[in-house]
Design a protein around this motif. Structure first.
Motif, PDB file in Angstrom:
ATOM      1  N   ALA A  20      -5.276   5.058  13.202  1.00 36.09           N
ATOM      2  CA  ALA A  20      -6.115   3.913  12.852  1.00 36.09           C
ATOM      3  C   ALA A  20      -5.462   2.608  13.297  1.00 36.09           C
ATOM      4  CB  ALA A  20      -6.365   3.897  11.348  1.00 36.09           C
ATOM      5  N   ALA A  21      -6.221   1.535  13.213  1.00 36.92           N
ATOM      6  CA  ALA A  21      -5.755   0.241  13.726  1.00 36.92           C
ATOM      7  C   ALA A  21      -4.664  -0.377  12.870  1.00 36.92           C
ATOM      8  CB  ALA A  21      -6.937  -0.724  13.833  1.00 36.92           C
ATOM      9  N   THR A  22      -4.596   0.007  11.596  1.00 37.90           N
ATOM     10  CA  THR A  22      -3.596  -0.575  10.702  1.00 37.90           C
ATOM     11  C   THR A  22      -2.950   0.530   9.864  1.00 37.90           C
ATOM     12  OG1 THR A  22      -5.106  -0.939   8.832  1.00 37.90           O
ATOM     13  CG2 THR A  22      -4.965  -2.690  10.506  1.00 37.90           C
ATOM     14  N   PRO A  23      -1.743   0.286   9.353  1.00 41.20           N
ATOM     15  CA  PRO A  23      -1.114   1.301   8.499  1.00 41.20           C
ATOM     16  C   PRO A  23      -1.901   1.562   7.230  1.00 41.20           C
ATOM     17  CG  PRO A  23       0.195  -0.726   8.559  1.00 41.20           C
ATOM     18  CD  PRO A  23      -0.840  -0.856   9.613  1.00 41.20           C
ATOM     19  N   TRP A  24      -2.573   0.557   6.694  1.00 39.26           N
ATOM     20  CA  TRP A  24      -3.376   0.764   5.493  1.00 39.26           C
ATOM     21  C   TRP A  24      -4.522   1.722   5.761  1.00 39.26           C
ATOM     22  CZ3 TRP A  24      -4.427   1.353   0.731  1.00 39.26           C
ATOM     23  CH2 TRP A  24      -5.718   1.284   0.261  1.00 39.26           C
ATOM     24  N   GLN A  25      -5.241   1.515   6.864  1.00 38.44           N
ATOM     25  CA  GLN A  25      -6.382   2.377   7.168  1.00 38.44           C
ATOM     26  C   GLN A  25      -5.942   3.819   7.386  1.00 38.44           C
ATOM     27  OE1 GLN A  25      -8.736   0.666  10.389  1.00 38.44           O
ATOM     28  NE2 GLN A  25      -8.491  -1.387   9.523  1.00 38.44           N
ATOM     29  N   GLN A  26      -4.822   4.020   8.084  1.00 39.33           N
ATOM     30  CA  GLN A  26      -4.351   5.381   8.326  1.00 39.33           C
ATOM     31  C   GLN A  26      -3.840   6.022   7.042  1.00 39.33           C
ATOM     32  OE1 GLN A  26      -4.636   7.070  11.303  1.00 39.33           O
ATOM     33  NE2 GLN A  26      -4.061   8.825  10.029  1.00 39.33           N
ATOM     34  N   ALA A  27      -3.113   5.269   6.229  1.00 35.74           N
ATOM     35  CA  ALA A  27      -2.596   5.812   4.974  1.00 35.74           C
ATOM     36  C   ALA A  27      -3.733   6.134   4.014  1.00 35.74           C
ATOM     37  CB  ALA A  27      -1.631   4.824   4.330  1.00 35.74           C
ATOM     38  N   LEU A  67       4.482   9.278  -9.838  1.00 41.53           N
ATOM     39  CA  LEU A  67       3.099   9.314  -9.356  1.00 41.53           C
ATOM     40  C   LEU A  67       2.694   7.927  -8.865  1.00 41.53           C
ATOM     41  CD1 LEU A  67       1.354  11.566 -12.029  1.00 41.53           C
ATOM     42  CD2 LEU A  67       2.012  12.173  -9.697  1.00 41.53           C
ATOM     43  N   MET A  68       2.076   7.883  -7.722  1.00 43.07           N
ATOM     44  CA  MET A  68       1.577   6.623  -7.168  1.00 43.07           C
ATOM     45  C   MET A  68       0.347   6.208  -7.966  1.00 43.07           C
ATOM     46  SD  MET A  68       0.555   5.764  -3.201  1.00 43.07           S
ATOM     47  CE  MET A  68      -0.906   6.847  -3.185  1.00 43.07           C
ATOM     48  N   ARG A  69       0.474   5.136  -8.731  1.00 40.10           N
ATOM     49  CA  ARG A  69      -0.606   4.693  -9.613  1.00 40.10           C
ATOM     50  C   ARG A  69      -1.393   3.514  -9.052  1.00 40.10           C
ATOM     51  NH1 ARG A  69      -1.770   9.046 -12.381  1.00 40.10           N
ATOM     52  NH2 ARG A  69      -0.246   9.602 -14.019  1.00 40.10           N
ATOM     53  N   PHE A  70      -0.860   2.869  -8.019  1.00 36.51           N
ATOM     54  CA  PHE A  70      -1.537   1.747  -7.369  1.00 36.51           C
ATOM     55  C   PHE A  70      -1.469   1.974  -5.874  1.00 36.51           C
ATOM     56  CE2 PHE A  70       0.378   0.306 -11.297  1.00 36.51           C
ATOM     57  CZ  PHE A  70      -0.625  -0.421 -11.918  1.00 36.51           C
ATOM     58  N   PHE A  71      -2.555   1.700  -5.188  1.00 39.37           N
ATOM     59  CA  PHE A  71      -2.535   1.845  -3.736  1.00 39.37           C
ATOM     60  C   PHE A  71      -3.641   0.998  -3.138  1.00 39.37           C
ATOM     61  CE2 PHE A  71      -2.970   4.646   0.212  1.00 39.37           C
ATOM     62  CZ  PHE A  71      -1.852   4.099   0.792  1.00 39.37           C
ATOM     63  N   ASP A  72      -3.218  -0.090  -2.505  1.00 42.89           N
ATOM     64  CA  ASP A  72      -4.153  -0.946  -1.783  1.00 42.89           C
ATOM     65  C   ASP A  72      -3.412  -1.526  -0.587  1.00 42.89           C
ATOM     66  OD1 ASP A  72      -2.640  -3.142  -2.753  1.00 42.89           O
ATOM     67  OD2 ASP A  72      -3.957  -3.358  -4.487  1.00 42.89           O
ATOM     68  N   ASP A  73      -4.009  -2.514   0.075  1.00 42.18           N
ATOM     69  CA  ASP A  73      -3.394  -2.998   1.310  1.00 42.18           C
ATOM     70  C   ASP A  73      -2.154  -3.852   1.076  1.00 42.18           C
ATOM     71  OD1 ASP A  73      -4.528  -5.352   0.412  1.00 42.18           O
ATOM     72  OD2 ASP A  73      -5.877  -5.608   2.123  1.00 42.18           O
ATOM     73  N   ARG A  74      -1.739  -3.965  -0.199  1.00 42.32           N
ATOM     74  CA  ARG A  74      -0.457  -4.616  -0.495  1.00 42.32           C
ATOM     75  C   ARG A  74       0.687  -3.608  -0.526  1.00 42.32           C
ATOM     76  NH1 ARG A  74      -1.964  -7.357  -6.019  1.00 42.32           N
ATOM     77  NH2 ARG A  74      -3.130  -5.373  -6.131  1.00 42.32           N
ATOM     78  N   GLY A  75       0.362  -2.305  -0.594  1.00 53.23           N
ATOM     79  CA  GLY A  75       1.390  -1.279  -0.610  1.00 53.23           C
ATOM     80  C   GLY A  75       1.249  -0.347  -1.790  1.00 53.23           C
ATOM     81  N   PRO A  76       1.969   0.787  -1.772  1.00 52.85           N
ATOM     82  CA  PRO A  76       1.922   1.741  -2.879  1.00 52.85           C
ATOM     83  C   PRO A  76       2.708   1.227  -4.076  1.00 52.85           C
ATOM     84  CG  PRO A  76       3.525   2.457  -1.260  1.00 52.85           C
ATOM     85  CD  PRO A  76       2.865   1.237  -0.691  1.00 52.85           C
ATOM     86  N   GLY A  77       2.227   1.545  -5.295  1.00 51.73           N
ATOM     87  CA  GLY A  77       2.903   1.094  -6.502  1.00 51.73           C
ATOM     88  C   GLY A  77       3.018   2.195  -7.535  1.00 51.73           C
ATOM     89  N   PHE A  78       3.962   2.022  -8.446  1.00 53.94           N
ATOM     90  CA  PHE A  78       4.206   3.010  -9.492  1.00 53.94           C
ATOM     91  C   PHE A  78       4.670   2.308 -10.748  1.00 53.94           C
ATOM     92  CE2 PHE A  78       8.064   2.359  -7.096  1.00 53.94           C
ATOM     93  CZ  PHE A  78       9.053   2.267  -8.062  1.00 53.94           C
ATOM     94  N   TRP A 182       6.533  -1.383  -9.975  1.00 53.58           N
ATOM     95  CA  TRP A 182       6.798  -2.051  -8.702  1.00 53.58           C
ATOM     96  C   TRP A 182       5.823  -1.584  -7.625  1.00 53.58           C
ATOM     97  CZ3 TRP A 182      10.650  -1.138 -12.152  1.00 53.58           C
ATOM     98  CH2 TRP A 182      11.520  -2.213 -12.422  1.00 53.58           C
ATOM     99  N   ARG A 183       5.685  -2.431  -6.643  1.00 56.40           N
ATOM    100  CA  ARG A 183       4.941  -2.113  -5.437  1.00 56.40           C
ATOM    101  C   ARG A 183       5.902  -2.221  -4.251  1.00 56.40           C
ATOM    102  NH1 ARG A 183      -0.317  -2.611  -5.230  1.00 56.40           N
ATOM    103  NH2 ARG A 183      -0.351  -4.145  -6.901  1.00 56.40           N
ATOM    104  N   VAL A 184       5.735  -1.359  -3.263  1.00 53.23           N
ATOM    105  CA  VAL A 184       6.561  -1.432  -2.064  1.00 53.23           C
ATOM    106  C   VAL A 184       5.914  -2.404  -1.080  1.00 53.23           C
ATOM    107  CG1 VAL A 184       7.656  -0.182  -0.177  1.00 53.23           C
ATOM    108  CG2 VAL A 184       7.268   0.965  -2.381  1.00 53.23           C
ATOM    109  N   HIS A 185       6.569  -3.542  -0.877  1.00 55.10           N
ATOM    110  CA  HIS A 185       6.137  -4.470   0.173  1.00 55.10           C
ATOM    111  C   HIS A 185       6.744  -3.956   1.472  1.00 55.10           C
ATOM    112  CE1 HIS A 185       4.894  -8.150   2.142  1.00 55.10           C
ATOM    113  NE2 HIS A 185       6.123  -8.268   2.627  1.00 55.10           N
TER     114      HIS A 185
END
Length: 226
Positions: A20-27, A67-78, A182-185
């Motif tokens: 995909a064009a961006t890492p968010w779209q592919q992930a 467990l990954m509890r948050f996931f958006d175009d800002r990064g995965p969060g737990f 935390w979220r991974v930036h």
């Protein structure tokens, strides 16, 4: 020494003309497909299980699965206790790496970057969706600290269960002040696809700008050897 087990990975891999064009779209695509496969075939038991790596004050690495509890175009969060080992290590260094791995699909995603603390609104919004028993456990467990026995842990659970009885209300149990997340930036996101003969695909998005994971202008794509 036991004989080595040999499995030739039969995944489809990932090519430059497929990614995909961006890492968010592919992930997002791969996470959605892992969840769908979990529901349909059952061979991906925890599709959002996230391995999180940090480094302690002596420079020694630590890794654990959450467990990954948050996931958006800002990064995965737990979420976690901020006083846990991972919480203290993140607070000390800020560095973090995480990975989603789906062996049955011959796929993995690696995230590397800096940890960003989730704001209280996000934490509370998630905490109040948890089952009552899980909210009680957040109070009962002094995460990463020694405990004398299983009985001691269950005794702590019983004390907090009595203190915050279940009346069927999301706010029956308050959010502990030592509980957060935390979220991974991300500065780098790698997509690994297992292929035959160990010639796996590794396509890597590297940050070149300040945009989100869904900003094409903020990422460059390259291939690494397996």
């Amino acid at each position: 020494m036991t004989d080595a087990r040999r499995v030739d990975y039969s995944g489809d891999g990932l090519s430059e003309d497929q990614v995909a064009a961006t890492p968010w779209q592919q992930a997002r695509l791969w996470v959605d497909e892992a969840i769908a496969r979990s529901e349909a075939q059952g061979d991906v038991p925890e599709p959002t299980a996230l391995s999180v790596a940090t480094v302690d004050a002596d420079g020694q690495p630590n890794v654990r699965t959450v467990l990954m509890r948050f996931f958006d175009d800002r990064g995965p969060g737990f979420v976690t206790a901020t006083v846990s080992a991972k919480g203290q290590e993140i607070a000390a260094t800020g560095g973090i790496a995480a990975a989603l791995t789906w062996p049955s699909m011959f796929r993995a995603i690696r995230f590397r970057g800096r940890a960003q603390e989730l704001d209280r609104e996000e934490i509370e919004g998630y905490f109040f969706t948890r089952p009552w028993a899980s909210r009680i456990s957040a109070w009962a467990s002094q995460q990463s600290q020694p405990v004398g026995s299983r009985a001691g842990l269950e005794s702590a659970y019983d004390r907090y269960a009595a203190q915050f009885p279940d009346h069927g209300n999301a706010h029956d149990v308050p959010v502990p002040d030592f509980w957060g997340g935390w979220r991974v930036h991300c500065d780098e996101v790698e997509f690994w696809g297992g292929r035959r003969n160990r010639l796996h695909d590794r396509l890597v998005f590297t940050r070149t700008g300040e945009g989100t994971l869904d900003d094409p202008a903020s990422w460059s794509l390259s291939r690494r050897q397996p």
